[in-house]
Design a protein around this motif. Structure first.
Motif, PDB file in Angstrom:
ATOM      1  N   ILE A  45      -2.850 -19.816  23.133  1.00  0.00           N
ATOM      2  CA  ILE A  45      -3.895 -20.105  24.128  1.00  0.00           C
ATOM      3  C   ILE A  45      -3.509 -19.518  25.484  1.00  0.00           C
ATOM      4  O   ILE A  45      -4.320 -18.867  26.156  1.00  0.00           O
ATOM      5  CB  ILE A  45      -4.142 -21.621  24.232  1.00  0.00           C
ATOM      6  CG1 ILE A  45      -4.755 -22.150  22.946  1.00  0.00           C
ATOM      7  CG2 ILE A  45      -5.062 -21.933  25.426  1.00  0.00           C
ATOM      8  CD1 ILE A  45      -4.886 -23.666  22.884  1.00  0.00           C
ATOM      9  N   VAL A  46      -2.259 -19.727  25.903  1.00  0.00           N
ATOM     10  CA  VAL A  46      -1.807 -19.222  27.199  1.00  0.00           C
ATOM     11  C   VAL A  46      -1.864 -17.698  27.230  1.00  0.00           C
ATOM     12  O   VAL A  46      -2.359 -17.092  28.199  1.00  0.00           O
ATOM     13  CB  VAL A  46      -0.389 -19.738  27.525  1.00  0.00           C
ATOM     14  CG1 VAL A  46       0.185 -19.031  28.751  1.00  0.00           C
ATOM     15  CG2 VAL A  46      -0.410 -21.245  27.750  1.00  0.00           C
ATOM     16  N   GLU A  47      -1.368 -17.045  26.177  1.00  0.00           N
ATOM     17  CA  GLU A  47      -1.366 -15.581  26.139  1.00  0.00           C
ATOM     18  C   GLU A  47      -2.779 -15.013  26.129  1.00  0.00           C
ATOM     19  O   GLU A  47      -3.078 -14.029  26.827  1.00  0.00           O
ATOM     20  CB  GLU A  47      -0.584 -15.087  24.922  1.00  0.00           C
ATOM     21  CG  GLU A  47       0.913 -15.331  25.043  1.00  0.00           C
ATOM     22  CD  GLU A  47       1.650 -15.204  23.714  1.00  0.00           C
ATOM     23  OE1 GLU A  47       1.041 -14.753  22.722  1.00  0.00           O
ATOM     24  OE2 GLU A  47       2.839 -15.577  23.677  1.00  0.00           O
ATOM     25  N   SER A  48      -3.669 -15.625  25.356  1.00  0.00           N
ATOM     26  CA  SER A  48      -5.063 -15.159  25.305  1.00  0.00           C
ATOM     27  C   SER A  48      -5.740 -15.371  26.654  1.00  0.00           C
ATOM     28  O   SER A  48      -6.470 -14.494  27.138  1.00  0.00           O
ATOM     29  CB  SER A  48      -5.829 -15.897  24.205  1.00  0.00           C
ATOM     30  OG  SER A  48      -5.274 -15.626  22.937  1.00  0.00           O
ATOM     31  N   LEU A  87     -14.053 -25.894  37.610  1.00  0.00           N
ATOM     32  CA  LEU A  87     -13.370 -26.484  38.761  1.00  0.00           C
ATOM     33  C   LEU A  87     -11.961 -25.914  38.924  1.00  0.00           C
ATOM     34  O   LEU A  87     -11.500 -25.656  40.043  1.00  0.00           O
ATOM     35  CB  LEU A  87     -13.304 -28.004  38.609  1.00  0.00           C
ATOM     36  CG  LEU A  87     -14.596 -28.768  38.900  1.00  0.00           C
ATOM     37  CD1 LEU A  87     -14.456 -30.221  38.453  1.00  0.00           C
ATOM     38  CD2 LEU A  87     -14.945 -28.708  40.385  1.00  0.00           C
ATOM     39  N   VAL A  88     -11.279 -25.726  37.800  1.00  0.00           N
ATOM     40  CA  VAL A  88      -9.924 -25.163  37.852  1.00  0.00           C
ATOM     41  C   VAL A  88      -9.958 -23.723  38.370  1.00  0.00           C
ATOM     42  O   VAL A  88      -9.124 -23.318  39.188  1.00  0.00           O
ATOM     43  CB  VAL A  88      -9.264 -25.228  36.457  1.00  0.00           C
ATOM     44  CG1 VAL A  88      -8.048 -24.318  36.373  1.00  0.00           C
ATOM     45  CG2 VAL A  88      -8.876 -26.658  36.127  1.00  0.00           C
ATOM     46  N   PRO A 136      -0.031 -15.800  35.351  1.00  0.00           N
ATOM     47  CA  PRO A 136       0.722 -16.631  34.394  1.00  0.00           C
ATOM     48  C   PRO A 136       0.573 -18.133  34.670  1.00  0.00           C
ATOM     49  O   PRO A 136       0.395 -18.927  33.747  1.00  0.00           O
ATOM     50  CB  PRO A 136       2.166 -16.157  34.569  1.00  0.00           C
ATOM     51  CG  PRO A 136       2.039 -14.754  35.063  1.00  0.00           C
ATOM     52  CD  PRO A 136       0.830 -14.764  35.959  1.00  0.00           C
ATOM     53  N   ALA A 137       0.627 -18.510  35.945  1.00  0.00           N
ATOM     54  CA  ALA A 137       0.476 -19.928  36.283  1.00  0.00           C
ATOM     55  C   ALA A 137      -0.934 -20.410  35.982  1.00  0.00           C
ATOM     56  O   ALA A 137      -1.130 -21.519  35.471  1.00  0.00           O
ATOM     57  CB  ALA A 137       0.802 -20.155  37.757  1.00  0.00           C
ATOM     58  N   THR A 151      -4.866 -23.330  32.664  1.00  0.00           N
ATOM     59  CA  THR A 151      -6.023 -23.314  31.761  1.00  0.00           C
ATOM     60  C   THR A 151      -5.727 -24.133  30.511  1.00  0.00           C
ATOM     61  O   THR A 151      -6.572 -24.910  30.046  1.00  0.00           O
ATOM     62  CB  THR A 151      -6.393 -21.867  31.386  1.00  0.00           C
ATOM     63  OG1 THR A 151      -6.688 -21.143  32.585  1.00  0.00           O
ATOM     64  CG2 THR A 151      -7.590 -21.811  30.454  1.00  0.00           C
ATOM     65  N   LEU A 152      -4.527 -23.993  29.967  1.00  0.00           N
ATOM     66  CA  LEU A 152      -4.125 -24.799  28.808  1.00  0.00           C
ATOM     67  C   LEU A 152      -4.113 -26.285  29.160  1.00  0.00           C
ATOM     68  O   LEU A 152      -4.608 -27.122  28.392  1.00  0.00           O
ATOM     69  CB  LEU A 152      -2.749 -24.368  28.310  1.00  0.00           C
ATOM     70  CG  LEU A 152      -2.111 -25.242  27.225  1.00  0.00           C
ATOM     71  CD1 LEU A 152      -2.903 -25.149  25.915  1.00  0.00           C
ATOM     72  CD2 LEU A 152      -0.659 -24.856  27.004  1.00  0.00           C
TER      73      LEU A 152
END
Length: 196
Positions: A128-131, A187-188, A152-153, A158-159
């Motif tokens: 999920i993070v990489e995508s 919101l994020v 990256p952060a 997002t995860l």
């Protein structure tokens, strides 16, 4: 000569995911999965060894399913941020009831307590993070995100948003899950959007 497999492992693992949503990992049985695909429990035992083996196979497949869903969302959208939203929302579109999500969250107990399941859970999260990072970088290059956004952060955030929204919705049931997740994701992302 061995008989050909008429029902693929992918079909069985899709059924496993459905039964997990309906019953949770504790109540899931080989018989329930077998009934869904028309196979006897001994056949599932031959293929996966045990209920644990079936659940591990389902968990091991999860990162690949994340990558596939992300690629499909990217292909459907010309905007990278629209692709990211599509990726998040399409992954939960099948969830209609809080109980389904609660049953899925019960799997987290296995992820925490069992090292083999935890390895697959980490791979799932990393996928999920990489995508997300790939789509966020593309959004930055397309001028949708600020140039100084820490991709990256933001991908890790997002995860956190995704998992947090699922857990909160499982308890509260605030509106439709897709609407709730979209609103939280927006919101994020909002502080990082490029002007205009």
């Amino acid at each position: 000569m061995a008989r050909p497999r008429l029902i693929s492992d992918d079909t069985i693992l899709d059924a496993t995911r459905q039964v997990l949503a309906e019953l949770g990992p504790t109540k899931l049985t080989l018989a329930a999965v077998g009934a869904r695909v028309g196979l006897a429990p001994p056949t599932l035992m031959q293929r996966f060894g045990s209920k644990r083996g079936l659940l591990l196979a389902s968990a091991a497949r999860s990162p690949h399913m994340v990558q596939l869903a992300a690629a499909e969302a990217e292909a459907r959208n010309t905007s990278p941020l629209a692709g990211l939203r599509d990726f998040a929302l399409s992954s939960v579109a099948h969830i209609k009831h809080r109980e389904e999500l609660g049953n899925g969250l019960a799997f987290v107990q296995l992820d925490v307590a069992d090292p083999e399941f935890r390895a697959h859970a980490l791979a799932h999260s990393n996928a999920i993070v990489e995508s997300s990072a790939r789509m966020l970088r593309a959004a930055q290059e397309a001028g949708e995100l600020k140039a100084d956004a820490d991709v990256p952060a933001l991908a890790r955030l997002t995860l956190v948003c995704f998992n947090g929204a699922l857990q909160v919705w499982a308890v509260t049931g605030w509106g439709l899950l897709t609407d709730f997740l979209r609103d939280q994701l927006d919101l994020v992302l909002s502080p990082y959007l490029a002007p205009g």
